[in-house]
Design an enzyme around this catalytic site. Structure first.
Site, PDB file in Angstrom:
ATOM      1  N   LYS A  52       0.842  -1.210   0.000  1.00 33.81           N
ATOM      2  CA  LYS A  52       0.000   0.000   0.000  1.00 33.81           C
ATOM      3  C   LYS A  52       0.874   1.256   0.000  1.00 33.81           C
ATOM      4  O   LYS A  52       0.598   2.218  -0.711  1.00 33.81           O
ATOM      5  CB  LYS A  52      -0.953  -0.030   1.211  1.00 33.81           C
ATOM      6  CG  LYS A  52      -2.048  -1.082   1.053  1.00 33.81           C
ATOM      7  CD  LYS A  52      -2.873  -1.309   2.314  1.00 33.81           C
ATOM      8  CE  LYS A  52      -3.811  -2.504   2.106  1.00 33.81           C
ATOM      9  NZ  LYS A  52      -4.591  -2.868   3.290  1.00 33.81           N
ATOM     10  N   GLN A  96      -4.890  -1.812   9.596  1.00 32.77           N
ATOM     11  CA  GLN A  96      -4.702  -3.121   8.960  1.00 32.77           C
ATOM     12  C   GLN A  96      -5.265  -4.224   9.852  1.00 32.77           C
ATOM     13  O   GLN A  96      -4.987  -4.279  11.049  1.00 32.77           O
ATOM     14  CB  GLN A  96      -3.207  -3.350   8.666  1.00 32.77           C
ATOM     15  CG  GLN A  96      -2.903  -4.577   7.838  1.00 32.77           C
ATOM     16  CD  GLN A  96      -3.459  -4.531   6.407  1.00 32.77           C
ATOM     17  OE1 GLN A  96      -3.674  -3.467   5.835  1.00 32.77           O
ATOM     18  NE2 GLN A  96      -3.708  -5.689   5.830  1.00 32.77           N
ATOM     19  N   ASP A 119     -11.194   2.255   3.561  1.00 32.74           N
ATOM     20  CA  ASP A 119     -11.428   0.812   3.425  1.00 32.74           C
ATOM     21  C   ASP A 119     -12.910   0.521   3.165  1.00 32.74           C
ATOM     22  O   ASP A 119     -13.264  -0.576   2.742  1.00 32.74           O
ATOM     23  CB  ASP A 119     -11.037   0.090   4.732  1.00 32.74           C
ATOM     24  CG  ASP A 119      -9.684  -0.602   4.643  1.00 32.74           C
ATOM     25  OD1 ASP A 119      -9.276  -0.971   3.529  1.00 32.74           O
ATOM     26  OD2 ASP A 119      -9.051  -0.770   5.701  1.00 32.74           O
TER      27      ASP A 119
HETATM   28  N1  GUN Z   1      -6.469  -7.172   5.898  1.00 31.31           N
HETATM   29  C1  GUN Z   1      -6.627  -7.867   4.742  1.00 31.31           C
HETATM   30  N2  GUN Z   1      -7.215  -7.088   3.796  1.00 31.31           N
HETATM   31  C2  GUN Z   1      -7.435  -5.892   4.367  1.00 31.31           C
HETATM   32  C3  GUN Z   1      -8.003  -4.673   3.889  1.00 31.31           C
HETATM   33  O1  GUN Z   1      -8.460  -4.542   2.761  1.00 31.31           O
HETATM   34  N3  GUN Z   1      -8.038  -3.654   4.790  1.00 31.31           N
HETATM   35  C4  GUN Z   1      -7.568  -3.767   6.048  1.00 31.31           C
HETATM   36  N4  GUN Z   1      -7.669  -2.697   6.855  1.00 31.31           N
HETATM   37  N5  GUN Z   1      -7.045  -4.887   6.523  1.00 31.31           N
HETATM   38  C5  GUN Z   1      -6.973  -5.936   5.685  1.00 31.31           C
END
Ligand code: GUN
Length: 291
Positions: A52, A96, A119
């Protein structure tokens, strides 16, 4: 059969975003700023967050990575969420997941200001999406919608069968495909573990979106000739012949099904690369303060 190249589309979109950011800044606008909170050192989470941060660089965004040890208290984490909610320079942020067991994930998600919830996990964003208000849509369904658009795959009047009813893929996917919009305007059936006649239902589908997390579940005998197949599965199946020790495996038996369908997303390289792209698109939107 045409293979849907999610990797190439994602790369194109990130370049398009970078150009938009340059224009936005040139016109006196803001450099989009995404912050990520990472708790602990889980290997998968580290990889995702690093990807990211890298995508932010490509898109010319500012990014901040905020790390905490596994033993952080829920109270301290909530404090950090409030701090980011109030930081005017941060346009959007993510926490996350998964979080350590002693932390209530839902409480953390609900503490995020929905206008910064890139998200799209906050119930306000989920609710706003379901009635067609401006919102942030979660990454995987938003990425699939973008792929359908870019490949000019029409959904209006089509029968879309979604396998799986998760909060972050199946349910929002159904909502988006049935909405009065294009892509959308589809007739949607959602199948799950208690659906008795999945094969028969799949055979009536113009578009199948497989998001069950069951490797190779969709076989050729379940697919109508010419159907569009979107594979969301990403299960790590042990494979001693690989350096990593596993093979990323989709929910669709690719070799068999690809011979019968019109379009198909491979695993890896299909839906996966689009998810980070959706996060970038949401962050750009957040920087415009339109939600
Ligand atoms: N863990 C796995 N995929 C994601 C996601 O898209 N967002 C977040 N915040 N955590 C994750």
């Amino acid at each position: 059969m045409e293979k849907i190249d999610g990797k190439a589309v994602a790369s194109t979109i990130k370049k398009e975003i970078a150009i938009k950011v340059q224009e936005q800044v040139k016109n006196g606008g803001k450099t989009p700023h995404l912050a990520a909170i990472l708790v602990g050192h889980d290997g998968g989470s580290e990889t995702y967050v690093a990807a990211k941060v890298k995508a932010c660089e490509i898109c010319h965004f500012k990014s901040s990575l905020i790390r905490f040890d596994n033993d952080i208290t829920q109270e301290r984490l909530l404090q950090e969420v409030v701090r980011l909610n109030n930081d005017d320079d941060v346009d959007g942020f993510i926490v996350q997941l998964p979080l350590p067991k002693h932390i209530d994930e839902q409480a953390i998600i609900e503490a995020i200001d929905y206008r910064k919830d890139v998200d799209g996990f906050h119930p306000l964003n989920v609710g706003r999406m379901s009635i067609g208000l401006p919102c942030f849509v979660s990454a995987t369904p938003a990425g699939i919608i973008e792929l359908l658009k870019r490949y000019n795959i029409t959904t209006s009047g089509k029968h879309c069968v979604i396998l799986g009813r998760s909060n972050i893929v199946g349910k929002p996917m159904a909502t988006l495909l049935m909405q009065k919009n294009e892509p959308g305007n589809a007739t949607v059936t959602v199948c799950h573990s208690r659906t008795p006649n999945i094969k028969e239902i799949c055979l009536t589908a113009d578009i199948i979106i497989a998001a069950l997390g069951q490797p190779n579940f969709v076989t050729a005998d379940m697919v109508k000739p010419g159907a569009v197949i979107i594979d969301v599965g990403t299960t790590r199946v042990p494979d001693a012949s690989r350096k990593s020790g596993f093979k990323l495996t989709g929910d669709v038996l690719f070799d068999e099904v690809s011979a019968k369908c019109s379009y198909i997303t491979p695993v890896p390289g299909g839906v996966g690369p689009m998810t980070i792209c959706s996060l970038m698109m949401n962050t750009l939107k957040a920087s415009k303060k339109k939600i």
